[in-house]
Write a protein that holds these residues in place. Structure first.
Motif, PDB file in Angstrom:
ATOM      1  N   VAL A  23       4.692   4.193  -5.264  1.00 37.20           N
ATOM      2  CA  VAL A  23       4.962   3.112  -4.319  1.00 37.20           C
ATOM      3  C   VAL A  23       6.377   3.204  -3.754  1.00 37.20           C
ATOM      4  N   ASP A  24       6.500   2.932  -2.457  1.00 38.33           N
ATOM      5  CA  ASP A  24       7.794   2.842  -1.783  1.00 38.33           C
ATOM      6  C   ASP A  24       8.208   1.380  -1.819  1.00 38.33           C
ATOM      7  N   TYR A  25       9.273   1.044  -2.564  1.00 34.27           N
ATOM      8  CA  TYR A  25       9.630  -0.373  -2.664  1.00 34.27           C
ATOM      9  C   TYR A  25      10.506  -0.851  -1.507  1.00 34.27           C
ATOM     10  N   GLY A  28       6.971  -1.545   0.366  1.00 29.92           N
ATOM     11  CA  GLY A  28       5.911  -2.158  -0.432  1.00 29.92           C
ATOM     12  C   GLY A  28       4.585  -1.438  -0.304  1.00 29.92           C
ATOM     13  N   ALA A  46       0.613  -2.724  -5.590  1.00 32.43           N
ATOM     14  CA  ALA A  46       1.802  -2.031  -5.070  1.00 32.43           C
ATOM     15  C   ALA A  46       2.745  -3.025  -4.396  1.00 32.43           C
ATOM     16  N   ALA A  47       2.193  -3.861  -3.545  1.00 31.42           N
ATOM     17  CA  ALA A  47       3.006  -4.848  -2.821  1.00 31.42           C
ATOM     18  C   ALA A  47       3.625  -5.856  -3.784  1.00 31.42           C
ATOM     19  N   ASN A  49       4.195  -5.610  -7.069  1.00 27.49           N
ATOM     20  CA  ASN A  49       5.172  -5.025  -7.991  1.00 27.49           C
ATOM     21  C   ASN A  49       6.452  -4.601  -7.287  1.00 27.49           C
ATOM     22  N   THR A  50       6.377  -4.404  -5.973  1.00 24.58           N
ATOM     23  CA  THR A  50       7.577  -4.167  -5.171  1.00 24.58           C
ATOM     24  C   THR A  50       8.522  -5.355  -5.304  1.00 24.58           C
ATOM     25  N   GLU A  51       7.956  -6.563  -5.262  1.00 22.65           N
ATOM     26  CA  GLU A  51       8.762  -7.783  -5.415  1.00 22.65           C
ATOM     27  C   GLU A  51       9.439  -7.830  -6.783  1.00 22.65           C
ATOM     28  N   ARG A  54      12.356  -5.266  -6.736  1.00 24.17           N
ATOM     29  CA  ARG A  54      13.471  -5.766  -5.908  1.00 24.17           C
ATOM     30  C   ARG A  54      14.211  -6.899  -6.620  1.00 24.17           C
ATOM     31  N   TYR A  97       3.610   3.390 -10.736  1.00 28.84           N
ATOM     32  CA  TYR A  97       2.956   2.192 -11.257  1.00 28.84           C
ATOM     33  C   TYR A  97       1.724   2.638 -12.029  1.00 28.84           C
TER      34      TYR A  97
END
Length: 123
Positions: A23-25, A28, A46-47, A49-51, A54, A97
């Motif tokens: 995943v690209d954070y 996202g 993915a979206a 876990n980006t949060e 960050r 992830y």
């Protein structure tokens, strides 16, 4: 086959794995995904876990810690979710992830394998 495809396949060979993503954070977005469970929406994971990544990076910064995140573990009643930010020069801003079935997984072994996979991956 790209390094990312190999990494995803390797992640899915970890005992108990039900889903894996790179995943690209920054965005996202999942750059690659592989899963064995219809119940696990890897794009949503993915979206979300980006949060998490960050927020943790922000907190480390606010605390003035000179530390890197090795991994983030989220323990659910039936699953483990492991997030491992990539540290390579070319792969900064990405994380691995891995979702594991808690009844079938050996967490210590899974974390060890994920570290090895990260070291071999150059995105």
């Amino acid at each position: 086959m790209s390094n990312m495809d190999i990494a995803l396949k390797d992640m899915m060979t970890i005992e108990g794995a039900v889903g894996a993503a790179v995943v690209d954070y920054g965005s996202g977005m999942a750059l690659g995904m592989l899963g064995s469970s219809k119940a696990l929406d890897l794009q949503t994971a993915a979206a979300g876990n980006t949060e998490v990544v960050r927020a943790k990076l922000r907190t480390i910064d606010q605390l003035g810690l000179k530390e890197e995140i090795e991994d983030i573990l989220i323990t659910l009643t039936g699953q483990y979710h492991v997030i491992r930010p990539l540290t390579g020069r070319k792969s900064k801003g990405l994380f691995l992830y891995l979702a594991l079935d808690r009844n079938r997984a050996n967490l210590a072994l899974a974390r060890h394998r994920l570290k090895s996979i990260e070291e071999e991956l150059e995105v």
